[in-house]
Design a protein around this motif. Structure first.
Motif, mmCIF file in Angstrom:
data_model
loop_
_atom_site.group_PDB
_atom_site.id
_atom_site.type_symbol
_atom_site.label_atom_id
_atom_site.label_comp_id
_atom_site.label_asym_id
_atom_site.label_seq_id
_atom_site.Cartn_x
_atom_site.Cartn_y
_atom_site.Cartn_z
ATOM 1 N N HIS A 1 0.971 -1.016 -0.148
ATOM 2 C CA HIS A 1 -0.847 -0.057 0.435
ATOM 3 C C HIS A 1 0.363 1.441 -0.140
ATOM 4 N N SER A 2 2.061 1.258 1.023
ATOM 5 C CA SER A 2 2.723 2.629 0.891
ATOM 6 C C SER A 2 3.163 2.858 -0.745
ATOM 7 N N ARG A 3 3.523 2.080 -1.220
ATOM 8 C CA ARG A 3 4.128 1.574 -2.799
ATOM 9 C C ARG A 3 3.308 2.190 -3.685
ATOM 10 N N ARG A 4 2.092 2.254 -3.161
ATOM 11 C CA ARG A 4 1.129 2.777 -4.644
ATOM 12 C C ARG A 4 0.989 4.080 -4.769
ATOM 13 N N PRO A 5 0.971 4.138 -6.738
ATOM 14 C CA PRO A 5 1.149 5.401 -7.145
ATOM 15 C C PRO A 5 0.456 6.341 -6.873
ATOM 16 N N ASN A 6 0.607 7.249 -6.749
ATOM 17 C CA ASN A 6 -0.187 9.075 -5.496
ATOM 18 C C ASN A 6 -0.499 9.811 -6.996
ATOM 19 N N GLU A 7 -0.773 9.256 -8.287
ATOM 20 C CA GLU A 7 -1.549 9.902 -9.000
ATOM 21 C C GLU A 7 -3.079 9.846 -8.785
ATOM 22 N N ALA A 8 -3.914 11.177 -9.785
ATOM 23 C CA ALA A 8 -4.715 11.209 -9.035
ATOM 24 C C ALA A 8 -6.237 10.660 -10.011
ATOM 25 N N ASP A 9 -5.301 9.770 -11.095
ATOM 26 C CA ASP A 9 -6.425 8.731 -11.512
ATOM 27 C C ASP A 9 -5.993 7.399 -11.377
ATOM 28 N N SER A 10 -4.995 7.149 -9.887
ATOM 29 C CA SER A 10 -4.657 5.685 -9.449
ATOM 30 C C SER A 10 -5.942 4.785 -8.419
ATOM 31 N N SER A 11 -5.417 4.454 -8.142
ATOM 32 C CA SER A 11 -7.027 3.260 -8.289
ATOM 33 C C SER A 11 -6.432 3.537 -6.214
ATOM 34 N N PRO A 12 -7.614 4.201 -5.492
ATOM 35 C CA PRO A 12 -7.712 4.398 -4.234
ATOM 36 C C PRO A 12 -7.191 2.631 -3.271
ATOM 37 N N ARG A 13 -7.321 2.111 -4.037
ATOM 38 C CA ARG A 13 -6.393 0.942 -2.569
ATOM 39 C C ARG A 13 -5.793 -0.026 -3.931
ATOM 40 N N VAL A 14 -5.039 -0.630 -3.385
ATOM 41 C CA VAL A 14 -4.405 -2.281 -3.932
ATOM 42 C C VAL A 14 -5.122 -3.465 -3.107
ATOM 43 N N ILE A 15 -4.483 -4.291 -4.045
ATOM 44 C CA ILE A 15 -5.490 -5.864 -3.577
ATOM 45 C C ILE A 15 -4.215 -6.827 -4.145
ATOM 46 N N GLY A 16 -4.420 -8.116 -3.568
ATOM 47 C CA GLY A 16 -3.811 -9.161 -3.968
ATOM 48 C C GLY A 16 -4.175 -10.591 -3.534
ATOM 49 N N THR A 17 -3.221 -10.922 -3.581
ATOM 50 C CA THR A 17 -3.408 -12.766 -3.413
ATOM 51 C C THR A 17 -3.019 -13.310 -2.168
ATOM 52 N N LEU A 18 -3.841 -14.113 -1.283
ATOM 53 C CA LEU A 18 -3.416 -14.737 0.260
ATOM 54 C C LEU A 18 -3.562 -16.433 -0.468
ATOM 55 N N MET A 19 -2.248 -16.347 0.868
ATOM 56 C CA MET A 19 -1.492 -18.092 -0.090
ATOM 57 C C MET A 19 -1.857 -18.396 2.073
ATOM 58 N N GLY A 20 -2.114 -19.475 2.067
ATOM 59 C CA GLY A 20 -1.695 -20.297 2.948
ATOM 60 C C GLY A 20 -3.053 -21.586 2.913
ATOM 61 N N SER A 21 -3.411 -22.282 3.983
ATOM 62 C CA SER A 21 -3.177 -23.177 4.288
ATOM 63 C C SER A 21 -5.109 -23.436 5.141
ATOM 64 N N ARG A 22 -5.458 -24.474 4.777
ATOM 65 C CA ARG A 22 -6.580 -25.206 6.009
ATOM 66 C C ARG A 22 -6.668 -25.720 6.576
ATOM 67 N N SER A 23 -7.781 -25.843 8.149
ATOM 68 C CA SER A 23 -8.198 -27.300 8.588
ATOM 69 C C SER A 23 -8.003 -28.129 7.849
ATOM 70 N N GLU A 24 -8.429 -29.599 7.978
ATOM 71 C CA GLU A 24 -9.430 -30.388 7.926
ATOM 72 C C GLU A 24 -10.829 -30.247 7.542
ATOM 73 N N ASN A 25 -11.754 -29.595 8.608
ATOM 74 C CA ASN A 25 -12.511 -29.924 8.272
ATOM 75 C C ASN A 25 -12.812 -27.835 7.953
ATOM 76 N N GLY A 26 -12.282 -27.609 7.583
ATOM 77 C CA GLY A 26 -12.149 -26.726 6.708
ATOM 78 C C GLY A 26 -12.833 -25.230 7.563
ATOM 79 N N GLN A 27 -12.821 -25.410 8.255
ATOM 80 C CA GLN A 27 -13.845 -24.401 9.742
ATOM 81 C C GLN A 27 -12.217 -23.548 9.830
ATOM 82 N N GLU A 28 -11.470 -23.529 9.576
ATOM 83 C CA GLU A 28 -10.231 -22.528 10.252
ATOM 84 C C GLU A 28 -9.211 -22.016 8.988
ATOM 85 N N VAL A 29 -8.759 -20.749 8.521
ATOM 86 C CA VAL A 29 -7.513 -20.357 7.215
ATOM 87 C C VAL A 29 -6.788 -20.145 7.812
#
Length: 303
Positions: free
Chosen positions: A42-70
């Protein structure tokens, strides 16, 4: 340690509507390095007037066996552009990053995505629909990070969400986001570093130069190497009887030791070459992944 800010929302753990539908997660655990990476993005996003107000990205990880905890263990930035009329996400870049991570042997898989904005909108529903396809059959999780800090120090809230489709004929833009509790998870060995990062900045004080300590360590290492070399030369010349234990320790110091008898110098050199080759290739792939991530941030930075 909870990361949720105060909210009046109620988290309902409802059963699935059918046996084939997976239940949504009831808890999201986040590693501190993920929060640091998102804030850096977020701190390295462009400061141009037409730039997006937010940045997005992919989250990597794992899930529990029953899928209830990420468990979110890593993340990477995904370039995108959005305005009042449209949004564009660089999907080929995201897929290319997953292929590179697969070559490095990463065990984490896609669990969702993040955005550095506290509010949700129709574009959030579209992006959520895309990542739901990437995490299928498991539901995709979404983290929103509020990067605004008020003078009192409050802010930097992290919230977790899952989505559910609305209507008889569901559409990508028609979904409701349900809150999920978020907690920070770290090992006990990492607590000292986290306390140092969160503590107030210490008063600068002059420190002793590290050169004398480094010089003493190098001199000690040089003395030990000379002793080993003198022992090997004396054994080769026949002036001293060889000691098998010392020989094994020397082979272990070279990085390879085998209990097989009759192993000559050529076998040791071949083993060292194999080890150096594997190390070089792993460092090369790691550098390519890091370079791809930095290029993604560079594309969003104005010239």
């Amino acid at each position: 340690m909870s990361l949720d800010t105060s909210s009046s929302a109620i988290h309902l753990n409802l059963p699935p509507t059918s046996s084939s539908q997976l239940r949504p997660p009831t808890l999201i655990t986040v590693h501190p390095s993920v929060i640091a990476s998102i804030l850096t993005h977020h701190s390295r996003r462009p400061n141009e007037a037409d730039s997006s107000p937010r940045v997005i990205g992919t989250l990597m990880g794992s899930r529990s066996e029953n899928g209830q905890e990420v468990d979110v263990r890593a993340c990477f930035a995904v370039p995108h552009k959005e305005d009042e009329n449209q949004i564009a996400v660089d999907m080929p870049f995201q897929q290319g990053m997953m292929q590179l991570l697969g070559k490095t042997g990463a065990k984490e898989s896609i669990v969702g995505w993040y955005a550095t904005h506290p509010t949700l909108n129709a574009y959030s529903a579209l992006i959520q629909n895309y990542f739901s396809g990437e995490t299928s059959p498991h539901p995709s999780v979404h983290l929103t990070i509020d990067t605004e800090l008020d003078p009192s120090g409050k802010g930097l809230g992290v919230k977790g969400w899952v989505s559910t489709q609305l209507g008889l004929s569901p559409k990508a833009e028609n979904c409701a986001f349900l809150p999920v509790p978020v907690v920070i998870k770290y090992a006990e060995s990492e607590r000292a570093a986290l306390d140092l990062l969160t503590a107030p900045a210490p008063t600068p004080s002059p420190s002793l130069p590290p050169l004398p300590t480094l010089s003493a360590s190098l001199n000690q290492l040089s003395t030990l190497i000379d002793q080993c070399l003198s022992y090997v030369q004396s054994v080769n010349s026949g002036s001293q009887s060889p000691d098998p234990e010392v020989g094994r320790y020397l082979l272990e110091g070279l990085g390879r030791w085998s209990s097989a008898e009759g192993e000559d110098e050529g076998g040791i050199k071949a083993g060292l070459q194999d080890t150096l080759t594997v190390s070089y290739l792993s460092n090369l792939v790691r550098s390519q992944v890091e370079l791809a991530g930095r290029l993604a941030l560079l594309q969003q930075t104005p010239a």
